[in-house]
Enzyme design. Structure first.
Site, PDB file in Angstrom:
ATOM      1  N   ARG A 119       0.800  -1.174   0.117  1.00  0.00           N
ATOM      2  CA  ARG A 119      -0.054  -0.138   0.217  1.00  0.00           C
ATOM      3  C   ARG A 119       0.943   1.424  -0.115  1.00  0.00           C
ATOM      4  NH1 ARG A 119      -2.072   3.374   3.907  1.00  0.00           N
ATOM      5  NH2 ARG A 119      -3.935   4.289   3.816  1.00  0.00           N
ATOM      6  N   LEU A 120       0.751   2.230  -0.974  1.00  0.00           N
ATOM      7  CA  LEU A 120       1.575   3.186  -1.212  1.00  0.00           C
ATOM      8  C   LEU A 120       0.683   4.296  -0.540  1.00  0.00           C
ATOM      9  CD1 LEU A 120       2.725   2.798  -4.915  1.00  0.00           C
ATOM     10  CD2 LEU A 120       4.093   2.311  -2.802  1.00  0.00           C
ATOM     11  N   ASP A 121       1.108   4.757   0.648  1.00  0.00           N
ATOM     12  CA  ASP A 121       0.475   5.497   1.452  1.00  0.00           C
ATOM     13  C   ASP A 121       0.784   7.026   0.966  1.00  0.00           C
ATOM     14  OD1 ASP A 121      -0.986   6.500   4.059  1.00  0.00           O
ATOM     15  OD2 ASP A 121       1.006   7.380   4.153  1.00  0.00           O
ATOM     16  N   ALA A 122      -0.207   7.782   0.813  1.00  0.00           N
ATOM     17  CA  ALA A 122      -0.346   9.085   0.606  1.00  0.00           C
ATOM     18  C   ALA A 122       0.566   9.609  -0.600  1.00  0.00           C
ATOM     19  CB  ALA A 122       0.340  10.255   1.802  1.00  0.00           C
ATOM     20  N   ILE A 123       0.677   8.683  -1.573  1.00  0.00           N
ATOM     21  CA  ILE A 123       1.586   8.575  -2.585  1.00  0.00           C
ATOM     22  C   ILE A 123       1.163   9.772  -3.702  1.00  0.00           C
ATOM     23  CG2 ILE A 123       0.169   7.375  -4.111  1.00  0.00           C
ATOM     24  CD1 ILE A 123       3.885   6.883  -3.799  1.00  0.00           C
TER      25      ILE A 123
END
Length: 567
Positions: free
Chosen positions: A230-234
């Site tokens: 999961r790419l957080d705040a990408i």
């Protein structure tokens, strides 16, 4: 499709790009040799099926005296969840300094207060694991940032210190506080970029060393069991003077780079992007269906579902859902209603009016929640997210009703009926109310929705059949059990959203072996409707056989199969 060297040249120019590509390709070659078991490429239609659902939870969600919380979580899953879900989104389980794990001090170490990597591996034996890559920022207590403060190489250029004349006027802000934070360094006071809080310092991806460091981190997560990253705040990853610093072409190039890396060494590992923004911006992270994320959070679903159940009208939800599509069989929506964050309302822009969004915010406040804001380009404040549990967002805690649980479960059935992969937050599985004590203790609005449980107390609640948590968990498990036996709920089964009644959300799902009509009432009075096809229908939830003329009781859910699939 651009290659890894192409992408790095785009980001850094020919000289630095080629040098970075040389390092990264060598690392990927070594990873392939170290992990030959990760080389198999699954077919897109088998990555997820109707049997898949994701549970979102903290590693220390449950606490038992004398036991590491990751082990207690495993016990809860074994006792109360079992095969109802296939995948576990384990929220950040690393040492952290704030934001319940999203201000990470050490990316590669399990928080010793939760357990160790062996505990994570034991969870992997039963569930596919989703890890968070919190890579937009890192804690100011991290070794990286502390070395930056001391002016130690190579960390002197790991963080962003804009020049005094930088044009930051267009920067999109998800928070109302200052963009830059003053810190004391070996060379005096410097102002570093902090998109989310003064404790979460943004990384400088204009430095290729930072990107290579993070690329290696993603490989580390894959080696330690992550099968979804999961790419957080990408969306905020890349910064450029004079731009909004959100969704920049360089950010999409970095996502493409990560996808190309994983396709090269671990093609079964998927990327999911977390971008709490309006719908068209959000789905851009699918790319062309082959080059960016395989999964994208369906951020518009929560506010429109909430609006439907608060107003008793599914018309806005229906109109939006009719537009849903993904760019190919390799991609799917991650359908969710609640998460560890609040209910984002910016994704409803264009579908709900400003007045309707304000009504959602006002109802949240009246139900004991809080409302976080963001700063518009004109300097004004507007609602950004609703900080409240999903159960209390739908139901007024001060005025409980016999319809509260059916209303809540109707909302979950909407999510479970749509094409995509369902994501279920632990507090939705248990029907939790706002934790006002958590909010008072932490002073953070999101704490309302992040209560942790003493496991013996929760066990007592779940052993009482009339307890709300027990009732919701039992019914939810049944919904999931029935769902995973319906071929029409495959993430890529055909979907047609229908306007059959203003107070009913209706969707027709079709697979080769089954046609299924999902009918969910969003209103507090009966709804009468006629299906457009005559014949007999088997309700896989109740076992009843019905004709085309249907009456739904308040908040009733019917999953009607045109072949007799057994519940």
């Amino acid at each position: 499709m651009p290659t890894i060297p192409d992408l790095l040249r785009f980001l850094y120019g020919p000289r630095q790009g080629d040098e970075a590509a040389r390092h990264l390709l060598a690392r990927l070659a070594a990873f392939r040799r170290e992990h030959p078991d990760l080389q198999q490429t699954p077919l897109p239609m088998t990555r997820f099926t109707e049997g898949d659902a994701v549970l979102i939870t903290y590693g220390d969600q449950f606490r038992q005296p004398g036991e590491p919380p990751l082990q207690t979580l495993h016990r809860f899953l074994h006792s109360h969840v079992g095969e109802a879900v296939s995948t576990l989104h384990l929220l950040p389980f690393f040492p952290y300094s704030s934001d319940d794990g999203f201000s990470i001090i050490d990316y590669r170490r399990v928080d010793p207060g939760l357990g160790d990597w062996n505990d994570v591996r034991r969870l992997e034996a039963d569930y596919r694991l989703m890890f968070d890559a919190v890579i937009n920022h890192i804690s100011r207590e991290s070794a990286w940032f502390q070395a930056f403060l001391r002016d130690e190489a190579p960390y002197t250029d790991y963080f962003i210190v804009p020049p005094p004349d930088a044009d930051l006027s267009q920067v999109v802000r998800p928070r109302p506080w200052p963009l830059l934070t003053a810190v004391k360094t070996a060379h005096g006071i410097r102002r570093v970029w902090t998109t989310f809080s003064a404790d979460q310092v943004d990384l400088n991806y204009a430095n290729p060393t930072v990107l290579l460091e993070i690329a290696d981190l993603l490989l580390f997560y894959v080696a330690h069991g992550a099968r979804i990253v999961r790419l957080d705040a990408i969306a905020y990853l890349w910064k450029e003077d004079g731009t909004p610093c959100i969704h920049l072409p360089q950010t999409h190039a970095v996502v493409k780079l990560f996808r190309a890396m994983l396709d090269e060494v671990a093609p079964g590992v998927l990327l999911i992007t977390e971008t709490n923004v309006p719908h068209a911006e959000n789905i851009a992270y699918f790319g062309d269906g082959q080059d960016e994320a395989q999964l994208v959070y369906n951020f518009t679903l929560p506010p429109l579902t909430l609006h439907a159940l608060q107003t008793g009208s599914a018309e806005r939800l229906t109109a939006w859902a009719r537009t849903l599509s993904t760019p190919g069989k390799a991609t799917a929506f991650f359908n969710f209603l609640a998460s560890h964050d609040g209910i984002g309302v910016r994704p409803a822009e264009g579908w709900l009016s400003h007045a309707e969004i304000r009504t959602l915010a006002e109802t949240t406040l009246s139900h004991g929640g809080q409302v976080s804001t963001y700063t518009r380009p004109d300097g004004s404040q507007a609602p950004y997210e609703l900080n409240i549990t999903w159960y209390d967002a739908l139901n007024d805690p001060a005025h409980p009703s016999p319809l509260d649980i059916p209303r809540f479960l109707a909302s979950q059935a909407i999510m479970l009926s749509l094409a995509g992969v369902p994501g279920i937050y632990i507090h939705s599985l248990l029907g939790s109310s706002n934790c006002q004590t958590c909010y008072r203790q932490k002073g953070q609005p999101r704490a309302l929705n992040r209560e942790k449980f003493a496991y013996p107390d929760l066990q007592a609640r779940l052993s009482a059949p009339d307890n709300r948590a027990a009732r919701i968990l039992s019914t939810y498990r049944r919904l999931l059990a029935v769902r995973r036996r319906q071929p029409a709920f495959h993430p890529h089964a055909a979907q047609e959203v229908l306007a059959l009644h203003p107070g009913v959300f209706a969707v027709r799902r079709k697979a080769a072996a089954q046609v299924l009509w999902a009918l969910i009432s969003v209103q507090a009075v009966p709804a009468h409707l006629t299906l457009p096809q005559s014949g007999s229908y088997h309700d896989v939830l109740s076992g009843e056989t019905l004709g085309a003329d249907i009456t739904l009781q308040p908040y009733q859910v019917r999953w009607l199969s045109q072949r007799p699939f057994h519940a």
